[in-house]
Design a protein around this motif. Structure first.
Motif, PDB file in Angstrom:
ATOM      1  N   GLU A 154       0.865  -1.197   0.000  1.00 10.85           N
ATOM      2  CA  GLU A 154       0.000   0.000   0.000  1.00 10.85           C
ATOM      3  C   GLU A 154       0.892   1.235   0.000  1.00 10.85           C
ATOM      4  OE1 GLU A 154      -2.412   0.452   3.513  1.00 10.85           O
ATOM      5  OE2 GLU A 154      -3.517   2.089   2.633  1.00 10.85           O
ATOM      6  N   TYR A 155       1.268   1.689  -1.052  1.00 11.76           N
ATOM      7  CA  TYR A 155       1.381   1.297  -2.399  1.00 11.76           C
ATOM      8  C   TYR A 155       2.734   1.692  -2.980  1.00 11.76           C
ATOM      9  CZ  TYR A 155       0.409   6.235  -2.772  1.00 11.76           C
ATOM     10  OH  TYR A 155       0.507   7.579  -2.591  1.00 11.76           O
ATOM     11  N   PRO A 156       3.769   1.897  -2.063  1.00 12.13           N
ATOM     12  CA  PRO A 156       5.027   2.482  -2.555  1.00 12.13           C
ATOM     13  C   PRO A 156       5.954   1.498  -3.253  1.00 12.13           C
ATOM     14  CG  PRO A 156       5.207   2.040  -0.205  1.00 12.13           C
ATOM     15  CD  PRO A 156       3.799   1.666  -0.603  1.00 12.13           C
TER      16      PRO A 156
ATOM     17  N   ASP B 226       4.776   6.187   4.431  1.00  8.29           N
ATOM     18  CA  ASP B 226       4.611   6.674   5.808  1.00  8.29           C
ATOM     19  C   ASP B 226       3.204   7.237   6.006  1.00  8.29           C
ATOM     20  OD1 ASP B 226       5.604   8.649   4.014  1.00  8.29           O
ATOM     21  OD2 ASP B 226       6.256   9.936   5.660  1.00  8.29           O
ATOM     22  N   GLY B 227       2.621   7.766   4.932  1.00  2.00           N
ATOM     23  CA  GLY B 227       1.234   8.228   5.025  1.00  2.00           C
ATOM     24  C   GLY B 227       0.297   7.049   5.242  1.00  2.00           C
ATOM     25  N   ALA B 228       0.432   6.025   4.430  1.00  2.00           N
ATOM     26  CA  ALA B 228      -0.442   4.844   4.537  1.00  2.00           C
ATOM     27  C   ALA B 228      -0.309   4.208   5.914  1.00  2.00           C
ATOM     28  CB  ALA B 228      -0.093   3.828   3.446  1.00  2.00           C
TER      29      ALA B 228
ATOM     30  N   TYR C 225       3.249  13.218   1.800  1.00  2.00           N
ATOM     31  CA  TYR C 225       2.245  12.594   0.946  1.00  2.00           C
ATOM     32  C   TYR C 225       2.716  12.833  -0.488  1.00  2.00           C
ATOM     33  CZ  TYR C 225      -1.467  12.390   4.598  1.00  2.00           C
ATOM     34  OH  TYR C 225      -2.232  12.112   5.691  1.00  2.00           O
ATOM     35  N   GLY C 226       3.570  11.930  -0.980  1.00  2.00           N
ATOM     36  CA  GLY C 226       4.131  12.151  -2.311  1.00  2.00           C
ATOM     37  C   GLY C 226       3.058  12.235  -3.384  1.00  2.00           C
ATOM     38  N   ALA C 227       2.029  11.401  -3.273  1.00  2.00           N
ATOM     39  CA  ALA C 227       0.992  11.371  -4.313  1.00  2.00           C
ATOM     40  C   ALA C 227       0.227  12.691  -4.359  1.00  2.00           C
ATOM     41  CB  ALA C 227       0.030  10.219  -4.043  1.00  2.00           C
ATOM     42  N   VAL C 228       0.003  13.281  -3.200  1.00  2.00           N
ATOM     43  CA  VAL C 228      -0.727  14.551  -3.167  1.00  2.00           C
ATOM     44  C   VAL C 228       0.139  15.643  -3.811  1.00  2.00           C
ATOM     45  CG1 VAL C 228      -1.740  16.294  -1.649  1.00  2.00           C
ATOM     46  CG2 VAL C 228      -2.031  13.855  -1.114  1.00  2.00           C
TER      47      VAL C 228
HETATM   48  C1  LIG Z   1      -8.668   7.473   3.205  1.00  2.00           C
HETATM   49  C2  LIG Z   1      -7.864   8.240   2.206  1.00  2.00           C
HETATM   50  N1  LIG Z   1      -7.631   9.556   2.415  1.00  2.00           N
HETATM   51  C3  LIG Z   1      -6.892  10.265   1.548  1.00  2.00           C
HETATM   52  C4  LIG Z   1      -6.399   9.686   0.422  1.00  2.00           C
HETATM   53  C5  LIG Z   1      -5.655  10.507  -0.617  1.00  2.00           C
HETATM   54  N2  LIG Z   1      -4.255  10.071  -0.747  1.00  2.00           N
HETATM   55  C6  LIG Z   1      -3.861   9.304  -1.763  1.00  2.00           C
HETATM   56  S1  LIG Z   1      -2.249   8.975  -1.719  1.00  2.00           S
HETATM   57  C7  LIG Z   1      -2.024   9.881  -0.334  1.00  2.00           C
HETATM   58  C8  LIG Z   1      -0.667  10.030   0.272  1.00  2.00           C
HETATM   59  C9  LIG Z   1      -0.071   8.744   0.747  1.00  2.00           C
HETATM   60  O1  LIG Z   1       1.168   8.995   1.316  1.00  2.00           O
HETATM   61  P1  LIG Z   1       2.241   7.862   1.503  1.00  2.00           P
HETATM   62  O2  LIG Z   1       1.605   6.630   1.966  1.00  2.00           O
HETATM   63  O3  LIG Z   1       3.330   8.405   2.360  1.00  2.00           O
HETATM   64  O4  LIG Z   1       2.790   7.517   0.065  1.00  2.00           O
HETATM   65  P2  LIG Z   1       3.471   8.505  -1.011  1.00  2.00           P
HETATM   66  O5  LIG Z   1       2.364   9.154  -1.737  1.00  2.00           O
HETATM   67  O6  LIG Z   1       4.338   9.465  -0.293  1.00  2.00           O
HETATM   68  O7  LIG Z   1       4.232   7.562  -1.884  1.00  2.00           O
HETATM   69  C10 LIG Z   1      -3.221  10.434   0.081  1.00  2.00           C
HETATM   70  C11 LIG Z   1      -3.357  11.258   1.305  1.00  2.00           C
HETATM   71  C12 LIG Z   1      -6.714   8.311   0.213  1.00  2.00           C
HETATM   72  N3  LIG Z   1      -6.331   7.669  -0.878  1.00  2.00           N
HETATM   73  N4  LIG Z   1      -7.415   7.628   1.134  1.00  2.00           N
END
Ligand SMILES: Cc1ncc(C[n+]2csc(CCOP(=O)(O)OP(=O)(O)O)c2C)c(N)n1
Length: 568
Positions: free
Chosen positions: A407-409, A457-459, A489-492
């Motif tokens: 999930e999902y990096p 780290d977000g997930a 939050y790289g995706a954001v």
């Molecule tokens: C419940 C929920 N809230 C918000 C989002 C929007 N969202 C998609 S990716 C993401 C950031 C995830 O961060 P991280 O896991 O650190 O991975 P990175 O994007 O940095 O690779 C967010 C907040 C989502 N998909 N699901």
């Protein structure tokens, strides 16, 4: 309603029949986060312990969202729908994120919730707390009806067994998905008129077979095509070999776009990665196999003359409000049956195409050589730990039998997965907070497997990690969690920059609302719950750190976490 007996002569109550019916239907685990609606359930489990009645194993999970993803993980291993029961409307609300994931990923689940006592006085189980007024809703199931295939409220205690049977039947009918049962306290605690009889599960329909005419048409198209392409997203383990054989025999490149399972072994000569890209732009036949979004129309598309075929158990995704992929042929069938039939139909026609296939194979072999050289370059060790390097070392260190939940990096291009069933990824709805729980559920149902969660780290934060580590410790579920920590939050940020690189947000590097710094010492939090944990920053330290963490999980049966600093 009769007042339940508390004396020596215990009449069976509906809650006992509920648990027994679940077990009779194959449910092994009952994930629960309880409240004042649960006394009949607790009583039923205690009675079952005394009488040795067969009931699912109760698993306390102190957050509902995590409970749902654990049930998903356990289903992936057992093939049986698992049960989650939560506290009335408020607990139900906490399930909805992962319920969305399961619903869109077509995963069966028996979700149950209490309902505040219906009666204000006079019945066994009548309202006894102030919350019992405010927690009542006009339509409790209304908040998730769009995400479940069926919902029903228990009104007659004697109906509970049939309710379970009906819910199971609906959840397991293709396409599968969650169902929801509402269980008010009074009927759930009410005595049953009859003793509880074992239930025989109703027959399930087999996976559908494809229309032979449609298969013949597709076989003709495959044989005639110059540049066919298969795009797959999710396949049952048994279909992977069949797809691999078909792709090899006909020299058809396979791209797995937004994959949720291993669809092709990484080393397969026709496994062309995870982005349709140039292969799509070039194709004259595209076969979308169990693929809700085979490509992103806003960014790419096949050429005007390209034929597009959709294959799947429900290839129209009728529950998606808007979806506009072109379609020249739709084949509604279970993927294994469709691939089996297609393989046979193609085989009889191949002589006409051998020369064309050979030429295509030569082209694709060359293309694969270039691709692999590029992948090797991209995953080389550098000054910092790149996600590509981290993904490669994970694949190399954890071995081909490890079950990775991503999930999902994880960069799937770089993490070798040869065997079906050794990688599961976040569902198409992308609700974060799934992977940690799914990994725990897999470990619960497959205790001898090395189970690894790869999380951004977000997930990781979305998963309610304190609860996840508690569950791992309390239920003795030693998994390895690898946090890809880019402190953002790289995706954001990427989404912002893709639209406003030249805007004010671009001048700020898209950092607003995406910056997760200063990043906490996740390893310390995991250690506080008994985990072996390390922070890893230097590329050269990574292989040994991963090997250490793997050995702790495997040999000491202790949960472990690596907080890997990966700037991306
Ligand atoms: C419940 C929920 N809230 C918000 C989002 C929007 N969202 C998609 S990716 C993401 C950031 C995830 O961060 P991280 O896991 O650190 O991975 P990175 O994007 O940095 O690779 C967010 C907040 C989502 N998909 N699901």
């Amino acid at each position: 309603m009769a007042v339940t007996p508390s004396g020596r002569e215990r009449q069976p109550i509906a809650a006992e029949a509920f648990l027994r019916a679940l077990a009779d239907h194959g449910t092994e685990y009952f994930f629960a986060n309880p409240g004042t609606d649960f006394p009949p359930i607790v009583e039923a489990f205690s009675r079952a312990k005394k009488t040795n009645a067969k009931v699912p194993r109760p698993v306390l999970v102190p957050h509902e969202n995590l409970a749902v993803s654990m049930a998903h993980g356990a289903y992936l291993m057992t093939g049986h729908p698992q049960a989650v029961m939560v506290h009335v409307n408020v607990g139900t609300a906490n399930t909805i994120n992962n319920l969305t994931n399961l619903s869109r990923d077509r995963v069966p689940l028996i979700l149950a919730a209490g309902r505040t006592p219906v009666t204000e006085k006079g019945s066994f189980g009548s309202r006894s707390r102030p919350i019992h007024w405010a927690q009542e809703m006009f339509d409790q199931a209304g908040m998730l009806r769009e995400l479940v295939k069926w919902d029903y409220e228990l009104r007659q205690p004697n109906q509970i067994g049939d309710m379970v049977a009906r819910g199971m039947e609906v959840a397991m009918a293709h396409p599968r998905g969650p169902i929801y049962m509402v269980l008010p306290r009074e009927p759930l605690s009410a005595p049953l008129a009859e003793p509880i009889a074992p239930m025989k599960p109703r027959a399930q329909a087999a996976e559908t077979h494809p229309d032979p005419k449609a298969i013949a048409t597709l076989a003709e198209w495959i044989v005639a095509a110059e540049r066919p392409l298969i795009i797959a997203a999710t396949l049952p383990a048994g279909a992977v070999d069949v797809l691999a054989h078909l792709a090899e025999r006909c020299a058809i490149p396979v791209v797995t776009h937004n994959p949720r399972t291993v669809c092709m072994p990484s080393s397969h000569p026709m496994q062309f990665g995870f982005e349709p890209g140039a292969l799509l732009a070039d194709a004259d036949l595209v076969i979308a196999l169990e693929s809700d979004v085979p490509w992103i129309p806003h960014l790419q598309h096949p050429t005007a003359g390209c034929r597009v075929v959709h294959i799947g158990e429900e290839p129209f995704y009728v529950r998606y409000p808007m979806r506009s992929f072109p379609s020249d042929l739709a084949i509604q069938a279970g993927p294994l049956n469709a691939l089996d039939a297609l393989t046979k139909a193609v085989e009889t026609r191949l002589q006409m195409a051998e020369a064309r296939i050979a030429a295509r194979r030569t082209r694709l072999t060359e293309r694969m050589r270039t691709r692999r050289a590029q992948l090797a370059k991209d995953s080389a060790s550098g000054a910092t730990i790149s996600p590509e390097y981290l993904s490669r070392v994970i694949g190399e260190t954890l071995g081909e039998d490890a079950i990775i939940v991503n999930e999902y990096p994880l960069r799937a291009d770089h993490c070798a997965r040869e065997k079906p069933g050794t990688l599961f990824a976040l569902g198409p709805a992308g609700g974060l907070g799934w992977g940690f729980g799914a990994a725990l559920g897999i470990k619960l149902a497959a205790p001898d497997a090395l189970v690894v969660a790869t999380l951004g780290d977000g997930a990781y934060m979305f998963a309610n990690p304190l609860v996840g580590h508690w569950v791992a410790a309390h239920h003795n579920l030693p998994i390895l969690t690898i946090v890809f920590n880019n402190s953002r939050y790289g995706a954001v940020r990427r989404a912002t920059l893709s639209m406003f690189k030249d805007g004010a947000a671009g001048e700020d590097d898209g950092a607003t609302l995406a910056d997760l710094g200063p990043s906490p010492a996740y390893e310390a939090m995991a250690q506080a719950q008994g985990a072996y944990a390390e922070r890893v920053e230097k590329p050269a330290d990574l292989p040994n750190a991963l090997a250490r963490a793997r050995d702790v999980v495997v040999n000491e049966r202790r949960q472990a976490l690596l907080n890997v600093i990966t700037p991306y």
